[in-house]
Design an enzyme around this catalytic site. Sequence first.
Site, mmCIF file in Angstrom:
data_model
loop_
_atom_site.group_PDB
_atom_site.id
_atom_site.type_symbol
_atom_site.label_atom_id
_atom_site.label_comp_id
_atom_site.label_asym_id
_atom_site.label_seq_id
_atom_site.Cartn_x
_atom_site.Cartn_y
_atom_site.Cartn_z
ATOM 1 C CE LYS A 105 -4.250 -1.797 1.859
ATOM 2 N NZ LYS A 105 -3.897 -3.220 1.709
ATOM 3 C CG ASP A 139 -3.313 -3.966 -2.024
ATOM 4 O OD1 ASP A 139 -3.287 -4.734 -2.993
ATOM 5 O OD2 ASP A 139 -3.157 -4.344 -0.850
ATOM 6 C CD GLN A 168 -10.719 1.329 -5.107
ATOM 7 O OE1 GLN A 168 -10.766 2.488 -5.513
ATOM 8 N NE2 GLN A 168 -10.375 1.022 -3.874
ATOM 9 N NE ARG A 189 -5.170 -7.625 -6.604
ATOM 10 C CZ ARG A 189 -4.490 -7.199 -5.524
ATOM 11 N NH1 ARG A 189 -4.938 -6.189 -4.809
ATOM 12 N NH2 ARG A 189 -3.354 -7.756 -5.192
ATOM 13 C CB ALA A 194 -12.922 -3.014 0.102
ATOM 14 C CB THR A 231 -14.766 -10.831 -8.294
ATOM 15 O OG1 THR A 231 -16.082 -10.816 -7.734
ATOM 16 C CG2 THR A 231 -14.774 -11.694 -9.540
ATOM 17 C CG HIS A 232 -14.532 -13.762 -3.283
ATOM 18 N ND1 HIS A 232 -14.383 -12.445 -2.896
ATOM 19 C CD2 HIS A 232 -13.374 -14.382 -2.954
ATOM 20 C CE1 HIS A 232 -13.199 -12.279 -2.341
ATOM 21 N NE2 HIS A 232 -12.563 -13.431 -2.372
ATOM 22 N NE ARG A 293 -9.928 -2.523 3.367
ATOM 23 C CZ ARG A 293 -8.900 -1.975 4.030
ATOM 24 N NH1 ARG A 293 -9.083 -0.913 4.773
ATOM 25 N NH2 ARG A 293 -7.698 -2.487 3.936
ATOM 26 N NE ARG A 294 -12.065 -8.406 2.667
ATOM 27 C CZ ARG A 294 -11.323 -7.340 2.306
ATOM 28 N NH1 ARG A 294 -10.135 -7.154 2.797
ATOM 29 N NH2 ARG A 294 -11.784 -6.431 1.453
HETATM 30 P P1 FDA Z 1 -19.413 -9.491 -3.661
HETATM 31 O O1 FDA Z 1 -19.147 -8.615 -2.475
HETATM 32 O O2 FDA Z 1 -20.635 -9.223 -4.464
HETATM 33 O O3 FDA Z 1 -19.395 -10.981 -3.148
HETATM 34 C C1 FDA Z 1 -19.707 -12.081 -3.976
HETATM 35 C C2 FDA Z 1 -19.784 -13.321 -3.109
HETATM 36 O O4 FDA Z 1 -18.484 -13.618 -2.571
HETATM 37 C C3 FDA Z 1 -20.664 -13.193 -1.862
HETATM 38 O O5 FDA Z 1 -21.990 -13.478 -2.160
HETATM 39 C C4 FDA Z 1 -20.034 -14.166 -0.909
HETATM 40 O O6 FDA Z 1 -20.405 -15.479 -1.243
HETATM 41 C C5 FDA Z 1 -18.561 -14.054 -1.222
HETATM 42 N N1 FDA Z 1 -17.884 -13.065 -0.345
HETATM 43 C C6 FDA Z 1 -17.440 -11.842 -0.699
HETATM 44 N N2 FDA Z 1 -16.829 -11.235 0.349
HETATM 45 C C7 FDA Z 1 -16.923 -12.099 1.381
HETATM 46 C C8 FDA Z 1 -16.470 -12.067 2.748
HETATM 47 N N3 FDA Z 1 -15.815 -11.011 3.238
HETATM 48 N N4 FDA Z 1 -16.712 -13.134 3.526
HETATM 49 C C9 FDA Z 1 -17.357 -14.223 3.044
HETATM 50 N N5 FDA Z 1 -17.795 -14.314 1.753
HETATM 51 C C10 FDA Z 1 -17.582 -13.280 0.935
HETATM 52 N N6 FDA Z 1 -10.570 -3.689 -2.621
HETATM 53 C C11 FDA Z 1 -10.042 -2.448 -2.684
HETATM 54 O O7 FDA Z 1 -10.758 -1.448 -2.519
HETATM 55 N N7 FDA Z 1 -8.700 -2.293 -2.966
HETATM 56 C C12 FDA Z 1 -7.882 -3.357 -3.180
HETATM 57 O O8 FDA Z 1 -6.686 -3.168 -3.435
HETATM 58 C C13 FDA Z 1 -8.438 -4.663 -3.113
HETATM 59 N N8 FDA Z 1 -7.671 -5.780 -3.316
HETATM 60 C C14 FDA Z 1 -8.284 -7.018 -3.419
HETATM 61 C C15 FDA Z 1 -7.539 -8.137 -3.795
HETATM 62 C C16 FDA Z 1 -8.177 -9.341 -4.031
HETATM 63 C C17 FDA Z 1 -7.377 -10.519 -4.459
HETATM 64 C C18 FDA Z 1 -9.589 -9.442 -3.886
HETATM 65 C C19 FDA Z 1 -10.309 -10.724 -4.157
HETATM 66 C C20 FDA Z 1 -10.308 -8.363 -3.446
HETATM 67 C C21 FDA Z 1 -9.679 -7.146 -3.205
HETATM 68 N N9 FDA Z 1 -10.395 -6.037 -2.770
HETATM 69 C C22 FDA Z 1 -9.814 -4.788 -2.825
HETATM 70 C C23 FDA Z 1 -11.766 -6.211 -2.194
HETATM 71 C C24 FDA Z 1 -12.861 -5.977 -3.217
HETATM 72 O O9 FDA Z 1 -12.962 -4.615 -3.517
HETATM 73 C C25 FDA Z 1 -14.225 -6.465 -2.678
HETATM 74 O O10 FDA Z 1 -14.575 -5.707 -1.555
HETATM 75 C C26 FDA Z 1 -14.262 -7.936 -2.308
HETATM 76 O O11 FDA Z 1 -13.581 -8.702 -3.242
HETATM 77 C C27 FDA Z 1 -15.725 -8.451 -2.242
HETATM 78 O O12 FDA Z 1 -16.346 -8.288 -3.461
HETATM 79 P P2 FDA Z 1 -16.648 -9.480 -4.503
HETATM 80 O O13 FDA Z 1 -16.088 -9.060 -5.809
HETATM 81 O O14 FDA Z 1 -16.168 -10.763 -4.009
HETATM 82 O O15 FDA Z 1 -18.222 -9.434 -4.690
#
Ligand code: FDA
Length: 312
Positions: A105, A139, A168, A189, A194, A231-232, A293-294
């Site tokens: 960061k 990041d 983002q 990426r 978040a 993303t998840h 954030r998580r």
């Molecule tokens: P979404 O939030 O819609 O979640 C989709 C599904 O994933 C959910 O329905 C659930 O099943 C699962 N899930 C997601 N988060 C979960 C959690 N905390 N606990 C349990 N299950 C969960 N952000 C940022 O602002 N700056 C950054 O540098 C980064 N770096 C980064 C690296 C990597 C490798 C990842 C995967 C993510 C980031 N992020 C990030 C975080 C990102 O912005 C975002 O907040 C999270 O990835 C959650 O969003 P999803 O895309 O997973 O979608």
Amino acid sequence: MLGRALILRTSALPFVEKMVRNSFVFRPLVHRFIAGDVLAESLEVSKGLLEHGLKVSLDYLGENTKSKEEALQAKATYIAMLRDIHRVAPKTSEDSVEPLNISIKLTQCGLDQGDDFAEENFREVLDVARETNNFVRVDMEASEYTERTVAMMERVLPDYPNTGTVLQSYLYRTDEDLERVIKLGGRIRLVKGAYLEPAEVAYPEKAKVDEAYMRQADRLLEAANYPAIATHDEHIIDHVKQFAKSRAISPDRFEFQMLYGIRRDLQNSLHEQGYNVRVYVPFGDKWYPYFTRRLAERPANAGFILKSLFKG
Ligand code: FDA
């Protein structure tokens, strides 16, 4: 259902932070997302993931250093990480991409103490990454740092192709930033975002963020250098797989990325389908902001904490 903004606001209250930090009740939840307090623990976790064919990006937790000394200490840790990785899992001639890299960061490199100071530290880290044949991901933090981070990429990437950043999808400005970093050849990426952002800078509606994400992922797959789809979200992941197939973009031209402790089943299944999957593995004792954030992404977890709070 608790909203994301409410969770982020509540968890920033000092008494909530103190309670969560000090109580052992939350330790299992913390350990779900954080690999350990020290580098050695995160390397152990990483070795396990590498053995399963996954790739790793190590993150030393911490942000917004309060002094130059703190930033210099963070820089020393980044350098120690790169040297240890070189010993444990170096990139070999058989690897098209580094198995274990690091994410950093800029506010931990001292951005709050000045852009020049942070850049000096960042370049020193990049020198060691070059020497050890590795890659450093920057990041993306809250929107007050977005322009300074993209501008840093514009200054540094021409000298160090072994870096790249994060964009983002929730920010209105991201389509333009995407083109700025694509032009530099930097690895991007893509994430949803978040942080707690006002409606003046970021989409408040999840559907709009998801729509932007898919549009930007398509653009990255077509035009960018080895993008990371972080993303998840299974719906988005399916979209990306279909899009790549329809354009004959082979799976080795991009990678999926997910966070340690989230959707391990999906990480393994994508790997088994032949995709590159990288797990973001955080460690360190400054875990609180990352942890909140998580929680904000998964209101059920935050609900557990709030219930404990009000039980007294
Ligand atoms: P979404 O939030 O819609 O979640 C989709 C599904 O994933 C959910 O329905 C659930 O099943 C699962 N899930 C997601 N988060 C979960 C959690 N905390 N606990 C349990 N299950 C969960 N952000 C940022 O602002 N700056 C950054 O540098 C980064 N770096 C980064 C690296 C990597 C490798 C990842 C995967 C993510 C980031 N992020 C990030 C975080 C990102 O912005 C975002 O907040 C999270 O990835 C959650 O969003 P999803 O895309 O997973 O979608």
